[in-house]
Design a protein around this motif. Structure first.
Motif, PDB file in Angstrom:
ATOM      1  N   TYR A 251       3.663  -1.296  18.887  1.00  0.00           N
ATOM      2  CA  TYR A 251       4.877  -0.815  17.996  1.00  0.00           C
ATOM      3  C   TYR A 251       5.678  -1.879  17.743  1.00  0.00           C
ATOM      4  O   TYR A 251       6.036  -2.290  16.657  1.00  0.00           O
ATOM      5  N   ASP A 252       6.138  -2.565  18.628  1.00  0.00           N
ATOM      6  CA  ASP A 252       6.897  -3.861  18.543  1.00  0.00           C
ATOM      7  C   ASP A 252       6.094  -4.972  17.687  1.00  0.00           C
ATOM      8  O   ASP A 252       6.847  -5.716  16.780  1.00  0.00           O
ATOM      9  N   ALA A 253       4.973  -5.353  17.703  1.00  0.00           N
ATOM     10  CA  ALA A 253       4.193  -6.135  16.925  1.00  0.00           C
ATOM     11  C   ALA A 253       4.102  -5.655  15.525  1.00  0.00           C
ATOM     12  O   ALA A 253       4.226  -6.752  14.705  1.00  0.00           O
ATOM     13  N   LEU A 254       4.291  -4.454  15.167  1.00  0.00           N
ATOM     14  CA  LEU A 254       4.398  -4.306  13.854  1.00  0.00           C
ATOM     15  C   LEU A 254       5.934  -4.269  13.184  1.00  0.00           C
ATOM     16  O   LEU A 254       5.997  -4.851  12.284  1.00  0.00           O
ATOM     17  N   VAL A 255       6.731  -3.977  14.208  1.00  0.00           N
ATOM     18  CA  VAL A 255       8.227  -4.410  13.647  1.00  0.00           C
ATOM     19  C   VAL A 255       8.373  -5.917  13.395  1.00  0.00           C
ATOM     20  O   VAL A 255       9.019  -6.345  12.496  1.00  0.00           O
TER      21      VAL A 255
ATOM     22  N   THR B   5       3.456   8.867  17.485  1.00  0.00           N
ATOM     23  CA  THR B   5       2.720   9.444  16.321  1.00  0.00           C
ATOM     24  C   THR B   5       2.354   8.089  15.521  1.00  0.00           C
ATOM     25  O   THR B   5       2.783   7.039  15.603  1.00  0.00           O
ATOM     26  N   TRP B   6       1.613   8.735  14.361  1.00  0.00           N
ATOM     27  CA  TRP B   6       1.126   8.017  13.178  1.00  0.00           C
ATOM     28  C   TRP B   6       2.430   7.381  12.643  1.00  0.00           C
ATOM     29  O   TRP B   6       3.640   7.879  12.390  1.00  0.00           O
ATOM     30  N   GLN B   7       2.588   5.956  12.288  1.00  0.00           N
ATOM     31  CA  GLN B   7       3.605   5.193  11.581  1.00  0.00           C
ATOM     32  C   GLN B   7       3.261   4.787  10.278  1.00  0.00           C
ATOM     33  O   GLN B   7       2.222   4.227   9.995  1.00  0.00           O
ATOM     34  N   TYR B   8       3.916   5.193   9.311  1.00  0.00           N
ATOM     35  CA  TYR B   8       3.411   4.894   7.849  1.00  0.00           C
ATOM     36  C   TYR B   8       4.558   3.897   7.293  1.00  0.00           C
ATOM     37  O   TYR B   8       5.504   3.722   7.520  1.00  0.00           O
ATOM     38  N   ALA B   9       3.967   3.023   6.559  1.00  0.00           N
ATOM     39  CA  ALA B   9       4.569   1.821   6.198  1.00  0.00           C
ATOM     40  C   ALA B   9       3.872   1.436   4.778  1.00  0.00           C
ATOM     41  O   ALA B   9       2.987   1.891   4.268  1.00  0.00           O
TER      42      ALA B   9
ATOM     43  N   PRO C 101      -2.249  -6.873  12.038  1.00  0.00           N
ATOM     44  CA  PRO C 101      -2.729  -7.269  13.494  1.00  0.00           C
ATOM     45  C   PRO C 101      -3.743  -6.669  14.186  1.00  0.00           C
ATOM     46  O   PRO C 101      -4.186  -5.506  13.996  1.00  0.00           O
ATOM     47  N   GLU C 102      -4.466  -7.522  14.916  1.00  0.00           N
ATOM     48  CA  GLU C 102      -5.814  -7.056  15.425  1.00  0.00           C
ATOM     49  C   GLU C 102      -5.438  -5.944  16.752  1.00  0.00           C
ATOM     50  O   GLU C 102      -4.541  -6.022  17.368  1.00  0.00           O
ATOM     51  N   GLY C 103      -6.395  -5.154  16.752  1.00  0.00           N
ATOM     52  CA  GLY C 103      -6.221  -4.113  17.737  1.00  0.00           C
ATOM     53  C   GLY C 103      -5.528  -2.852  17.659  1.00  0.00           C
ATOM     54  O   GLY C 103      -5.525  -1.888  18.346  1.00  0.00           O
TER      55      GLY C 103
ATOM     56  N   PRO D 254      11.801   4.851  19.684  1.00  0.00           N
ATOM     57  CA  PRO D 254      12.587   3.780  19.715  1.00  0.00           C
ATOM     58  C   PRO D 254      13.985   3.924  19.160  1.00  0.00           C
ATOM     59  O   PRO D 254      14.939   3.369  19.734  1.00  0.00           O
ATOM     60  N   ALA D 255      14.022   4.504  18.132  1.00  0.00           N
ATOM     61  CA  ALA D 255      15.396   4.760  17.353  1.00  0.00           C
ATOM     62  C   ALA D 255      15.401   6.033  16.797  1.00  0.00           C
ATOM     63  O   ALA D 255      14.671   6.151  15.954  1.00  0.00           O
TER      64      ALA D 255
END
Length: 530
Positions: A91-95, A128-132, A141-143, A271-272
């Protein structure tokens, strides 16, 4: 997961310490009479046709400009995608990659708005799924599991110079019409789309004559389908979105502060936390929060402002102390009374040593789930109705977080181990002051209550406020020193790793401030343990 959360709610207290006319207020009902906004889980309806998909924008251009249809090359400016991070690291890698994540799909009807969403196909224990929305050249990001949902065109994001005399505001309106979303489109005022702006405030009847003050540094997020953006309020609560809208948009407050701390936990581990403001005009929305507002929103806003005030105060001239870790995470519990600063996200407390063993006795196989969005501070808000009480508890726990910043994980584990052991053996949070590591509790709580008392007095002018003074660790010692000229920065400087009980605390203070030697000696002698 619910069993785990219930268990966790029982364990963590064991480590506890006792507007303008132009801008409308948030709507609590959809204009069509749909269900009232909820602050629980979002309820989705049918999938909608996205007016910003490349194919729909191309259709709108053909409809308005048939003579240009074959000469207008529309390239995607944005990619609509969803991710399924397996843990906080992903999650943090996406942020860290600069993404703004939403926990619900952006192209579905929202039957009832709410504060969060969890995909029913996933278990409660999973993120859960995170939409962006990402740029076409985004490097995934790999993986991390992801799925591209659509390619989109948002004219405002197109950096190329167009000389084809196309009115992209009209194209947007036509795309809404062609996709059956005309009811969501509002003709721009003065012929121009609006950049939403407004002010988010909160009222504290015991401070400043009850006049509303800004909710500082909170994120304001808004979207219409995949066209979404966010900004942060300034210290007075004002915000200005940098993207233009001509449609009804949904506004949300996301309690990830511009200073770095986050307020999480909405039944699910997040996280928030997010508090919806419903669907409103693209002109913007004002909101004043009071104790009569929705309970979770009020509590989050108070904690947000208390933490903002505390952290900015850590660097105030003449009062400098170490701030809590930048990414400090709060969990707010409405059904328990006690608060705590276990600093779990920072690596404290979860270990293979004695503290980890104590925790495992309670959590068993659920211990590993703590590694998803760990809290640093938990606030028990049961029975707490007013701003001042939430403010005091928040300052107390943040004082502990500052102490943690100075002494580190090993010191903190001993502090927490004593409190947890005391709770297991006697159900008394602080025990009697005997046993291994009692001195860590003595020093830690002396500081925590002292800071709570002084910050409360600073804000409310109530010199009689003195919590914790009936306990065996006597925060009165530090209050006595403060009254005689030793400010909190001076006292904090003495809270080093080697200070592990009142004796070493007194020695450290006297070595740092020989000019106060007699006052320090008198303070500790005045409040002797019985």
């Amino acid at each position: 997961m619910r069993r785990f959360l219930l268990t966790l709610m029982l364990v963590l207290p064991a480590v506890a310490c006792d507007p303008t006319a132009r801008i409308p207020s948030p709507s609590t009902e959809d204009d069509d009479g749909a269900d009232r906004v909820s602050h629980e889980m979002i309820v989705l309806g049918d999938k909608l046709e996205d007016p910003y998909s490349v194919s729909n924008v191309e259709a709108a251009v053909r409809s308005l400009y048939p003579d240009k249809a074959g000469r207008t090359d529309i390239q995607a400016t944005d990619i609509y995608v969803r991710f399924l991070p397996r843990d906080e690291d992903q999650y943090d890698a996406l942020v860290d990659a600069g993404l703004v994540l939403m926990d619900h799909p952006l192209d579905y009807e929202i039957v009832r708005d709410g504060d969060y969403y969890h995909d029913p196909s996933l278990s409660e224990g999973e993120i859960t799924w995170q939409y962006a929305v990402v740029s076409p050249d985004f490097e995934f990001p790999e993986g991390i599991v992801h799925e591209v949902l659509d390619k989109c065109y948002i004219a405002e994001n197109d950096k190329t110079t167009r000389s084809d005399d196309i009115d992209w505001t009209l194209v947007e309106q036509e795309a809404y019409r062609l996709t059956g979303n005309s009811d969501l489109y509002l003709p721009p005022l003065r012929g121009e789309s609006s950049k939403p702006k407004g002010r988010i405030t909160i009222s504290d009847p015991d401070f400043g004559g009850g006049e509303p003050v800004g909710v500082a540094g909170v994120r304001v997020s808004c979207n219409s389908f995949v066209k979404f953006t966010h900004t942060y309020t300034d210290e007075d609560g004002y915000y200005q979105i940098n993207k233009s809208y001509s449609s009804k948009i949904r506004y949300r407050l996301v309690f990830k502060n511009s200073l770095g701390f986050a307020i999480g936990f909405n039944l699910l581990l997040v996280p928030a936390s997010t508090s919806t403001m419903g669907k409103n005009s693209p002109e913007g929305v004002d909101l004043n929060i009071t104790s009569e507002s929705e309970r979770k929103l009020f509590c989050r806003a108070v904690v947000n402002n208390a933490a903002y005030e505390y952290i900015t105060g850590c660097s105030a001239e003449g009062m400098t102390i170490k701030a809590p870790p930048v990414n400090t995470r709060f969990w707010l519990f409405q059904d328990i009374e006690n608060s705590s600063a276990p600093m779990l996200q920072q690596g404290a407390f979860i270990s293979d040593g004695a503290v980890g063993s104590l925790l495992s006795r309670y959590l068993g196989v659920y211990k590993e789930l703590l590694k998803v969005f760990l809290p640093d501070i938990t606030l028990g808000l049961k029975g707490v109705e007013d701003y001042r009480s939430i403010f005091a508890s928040t300052c107390h726990e943040l004082a502990h977080a500052s102490h943690f910043s100075q002494v580190g994980k090993n010191w903190w584990d001993k502090f927490i181990a004593y409190i947890l052991s005391s709770y297991i053996s006697s159900e008394e949070t602080y025990g009697s002051g005997d046993g291994d590591n009692a001195g860590y509790c003595e020093v830690g709580e002396m500081w925590g209550y002292y800071m709570e008392n002084m910050m409360f007095r600073d804000r409310y002018g109530d010199e009689s406020y003195a919590r914790g003074t009936t306990h065996w660790f006597y925060p009165q010692i530090l209050m006595y020193l403060d009254e005689r000229g030793m400010n909190r920065a001076m006292i904090f400087k003495a809270l080093t790793k080697e200070v592990k009980d009142r004796e070493t605390f007194e020695e450290k203070l006297r070595s740092l401030y020989p000019e106060y030697d007699s006052i320090i000696e008198e303070a500790f002698a005045r409040y002797q343990r019985q």
